[in-house]
Design a protein around this motif. Structure first.
Motif, PDB file in Angstrom:
ATOM      1  N   PRO A 148      44.991  39.918  38.408  1.00  0.00           N
ATOM      2  CA  PRO A 148      45.016  41.137  39.230  1.00  0.00           C
ATOM      3  C   PRO A 148      43.622  41.714  39.433  1.00  0.00           C
ATOM      4  O   PRO A 148      42.822  41.771  38.499  1.00  0.00           O
ATOM      5  CB  PRO A 148      45.885  42.099  38.400  1.00  0.00           C
ATOM      6  N   ARG A 149      43.338  42.125  40.666  1.00  0.00           N
ATOM      7  CA  ARG A 149      42.094  42.838  40.941  1.00  0.00           C
ATOM      8  C   ARG A 149      42.384  44.327  40.803  1.00  0.00           C
ATOM      9  O   ARG A 149      43.139  44.892  41.592  1.00  0.00           O
ATOM     10  CB  ARG A 149      41.577  42.518  42.341  1.00  0.00           C
ATOM     11  N   THR A 151      33.293  37.696  35.806  1.00  0.00           N
ATOM     12  CA  THR A 151      34.586  37.138  36.209  1.00  0.00           C
ATOM     13  C   THR A 151      34.463  35.659  36.521  1.00  0.00           C
ATOM     14  O   THR A 151      35.277  34.832  36.072  1.00  0.00           O
ATOM     15  CB  THR A 151      35.122  37.882  37.450  1.00  0.00           C
ATOM     16  N   GLU A 152      33.436  35.293  37.271  1.00  0.00           N
ATOM     17  CA  GLU A 152      33.298  33.900  37.687  1.00  0.00           C
ATOM     18  C   GLU A 152      32.934  32.976  36.531  1.00  0.00           C
ATOM     19  O   GLU A 152      33.300  31.794  36.543  1.00  0.00           O
ATOM     20  CB  GLU A 152      32.291  33.803  38.833  1.00  0.00           C
ATOM     21  N   ILE A 153      32.269  33.506  35.513  1.00  0.00           N
ATOM     22  CA  ILE A 153      32.044  32.691  34.321  1.00  0.00           C
ATOM     23  C   ILE A 153      33.367  32.418  33.623  1.00  0.00           C
ATOM     24  O   ILE A 153      33.679  31.273  33.270  1.00  0.00           O
ATOM     25  CB  ILE A 153      31.055  33.375  33.352  1.00  0.00           C
ATOM     26  N   LEU A 154      34.167  33.455  33.418  1.00  0.00           N
ATOM     27  CA  LEU A 154      35.454  33.266  32.730  1.00  0.00           C
ATOM     28  C   LEU A 154      36.348  32.312  33.508  1.00  0.00           C
ATOM     29  O   LEU A 154      37.004  31.435  32.921  1.00  0.00           O
ATOM     30  CB  LEU A 154      36.152  34.615  32.537  1.00  0.00           C
ATOM     31  N   THR A 189      40.280  42.348  36.961  1.00  0.00           N
ATOM     32  CA  THR A 189      38.872  42.244  37.345  1.00  0.00           C
ATOM     33  C   THR A 189      38.491  43.451  38.198  1.00  0.00           C
ATOM     34  O   THR A 189      39.356  44.140  38.743  1.00  0.00           O
ATOM     35  CB  THR A 189      38.584  40.967  38.158  1.00  0.00           C
ATOM     36  N   GLY A 190      37.185  43.691  38.315  1.00  0.00           N
ATOM     37  CA  GLY A 190      36.702  44.788  39.147  1.00  0.00           C
ATOM     38  C   GLY A 190      35.284  44.533  39.613  1.00  0.00           C
ATOM     39  O   GLY A 190      34.602  43.635  39.119  1.00  0.00           O
ATOM     40  N   THR A 191      34.840  45.327  40.575  1.00  0.00           N
ATOM     41  CA  THR A 191      33.477  45.357  41.094  1.00  0.00           C
ATOM     42  C   THR A 191      33.077  44.030  41.744  1.00  0.00           C
ATOM     43  O   THR A 191      32.498  43.149  41.117  1.00  0.00           O
ATOM     44  CB  THR A 191      32.465  45.725  39.992  1.00  0.00           C
ATOM     45  N   TRP A 192      33.392  43.921  43.025  1.00  0.00           N
ATOM     46  CA  TRP A 192      33.143  42.705  43.789  1.00  0.00           C
ATOM     47  C   TRP A 192      32.175  42.974  44.937  1.00  0.00           C
ATOM     48  O   TRP A 192      32.249  44.013  45.576  1.00  0.00           O
ATOM     49  CB  TRP A 192      34.460  42.166  44.356  1.00  0.00           C
ATOM     50  N   THR A 193      31.285  41.993  45.199  1.00  0.00           N
ATOM     51  CA  THR A 193      30.403  42.066  46.372  1.00  0.00           C
ATOM     52  C   THR A 193      30.713  40.959  47.367  1.00  0.00           C
ATOM     53  O   THR A 193      30.335  41.052  48.533  1.00  0.00           O
ATOM     54  CB  THR A 193      28.920  41.936  45.978  1.00  0.00           C
TER      55      THR A 193
END
Length: 346
Positions: A103-104, A69-72, A84-88
């Motif tokens: 949207p998450r 996600t952060e690259i895009l 997006t999905g799967t966040w730490t």
């Protein structure tokens, strides 16, 4: 390490409505916005042993892991992302506004149906487990519906994922593999120049952070999560990049496992000079936040006498900085700054 310990159960059957939505004529936004083939398309990207054919620049991408996600977002592609999905961790600083536009779908693995409900024309993941059995869905399921799926090469190039853990590095990971992911994703979206600018910026930051630093006598330990059976970094994943760039030593350089679970007695025997601690916002395991980790370290009878604990030599990193992502550069910078602060830069 893979950022979700709890696996989401994947339904076997899709609703007819979702299948029709994805496969009906003109259903893909990419095909509905252009009648002609874009220059350079179709193109094929190979990742983790499988090919993904991209017929046109993606317009409705879903990123299934925070690293991807952060690259895009860093490539300025928020307007072409639908989920997006799967966040730490909180999103990378500077990307908050763009991230808020996307949207998450879920904080952890989103269900296959929820992903498909976004009508994606491209999906990307940081970890092979995300698009395998036990994750969101196997890549074959996406392929059956004509949705190309890309996986970060950092999770499979020179890596054996056949075991039950987080894999074993057969070859030592370098930032070149991370830069390769940036290039692949930039190519997929037709923004190659943006990709090269991002890579140049990241390389410049590494060079600046490591300039004139000598901490060759300093030992580090990287703790990602779990206080009961801690996940500690082996030699050759993202923490290894940080270690090598700074010329330091990881006290567990003798294992090629990505994140082996190591008991605290063994940690005490190796007594690192500095503890690099994952500061996570997820809540799937014990001692996720840095605060909880430090409370444990300073109260546990085995760890409270560690040199790093007694001298409070803690470096707090996001989970993404300890994974092979563009944020590994943040890790290099933060550990370098801490070594200087601790007086360990000679």
């Amino acid at each position: 390490m893979s950022s979700t310990a709890r696996r989401v159960r994947i339904p076997v059957l899709l609703s007819a409505a979702l299948v029709v939505t994805l496969t009906s004529c003109g259903g893909s936004p990419a095909s509905s916005t252009t009648d002609k083939k874009a220059d350079g398309y179709p193109l094929t990207l190979t990742s983790c042993g499988k090919k993904a054919e991209i017929k046109a620049p993606p317009q409705r991408a879903v990123s299934l892991d925070q690293g991807s996600t952060e690259i895009l977002l860093s490539l300025g592609l928020a307007d072409r992302m639908v989920g997006t999905g799967t966040w730490t961790d909180p999103v990378l600083k500077g990307l908050e506004k763009d991230n808020a536009k996307v949207p998450r779908i879920a904080d952890s693995y989103p269900s296959f149906e929820k992903v498909l409900a976004k009508e994606p024309d491209f999906v990307t993941a940081s970890f092979l487990a995300t698009v395998s059995k036990g994750g969101v869905a196997d890549r074959a399921k996406f392929a059956e519906l004509g949705v190309p799926a890309y996986v970060s090469p950092s999770d499979c190039a020179g890596k054996d994922n056949s075991g039950d853990g987080d894999g074993k590095r057969v070859k030592t990971l370098t930032m070149d593999t991370v830069y390769g992911e940036v290039r692949d994703l930039a190519k997929a979206f037709g923004v190659e120049k943006r990709g090269e600018r991002l890579i140049t910026e990241l390389k410049g930051r590494v060079a600046k952070a490591t300039k004139e630093i000598d901490a060759s006598d300093t030992t580090l330990l990287y703790w990602f999560a779990n206080s009961d059976a801690p996940y500690i970094a082996g030699c050759c994943g993202a923490p290894g990049i940080i270690t090598r760039e700074l010329g330091t030593e990881n006290v567990f350089d003798d294992t090629r496992e990505e994140w082996p679970q190591i008991n605290w007695e063994t940690v005490a025997d190796r007594d690192p000079d500095v503890l690099v601690i994952g500061d996570l916002t997820r809540k799937s395991q014990t001692a996720e936040s840095a605060k909880k980790k430090i409370e444990f370290l300073e109260s546990n009878p085995v760890t409270k006498n560690l040199t790093a604990v007694k001298k409070k030599r803690y470096v707090l990193l996001s989970g993404q900085a300890m994974n092979p992502t563009i944020r590994t550069v943040d890790g290099v910078e933060q550990v370098a700054d801490a070594l200087r602060e601790f007086g360990l830069d000679k």
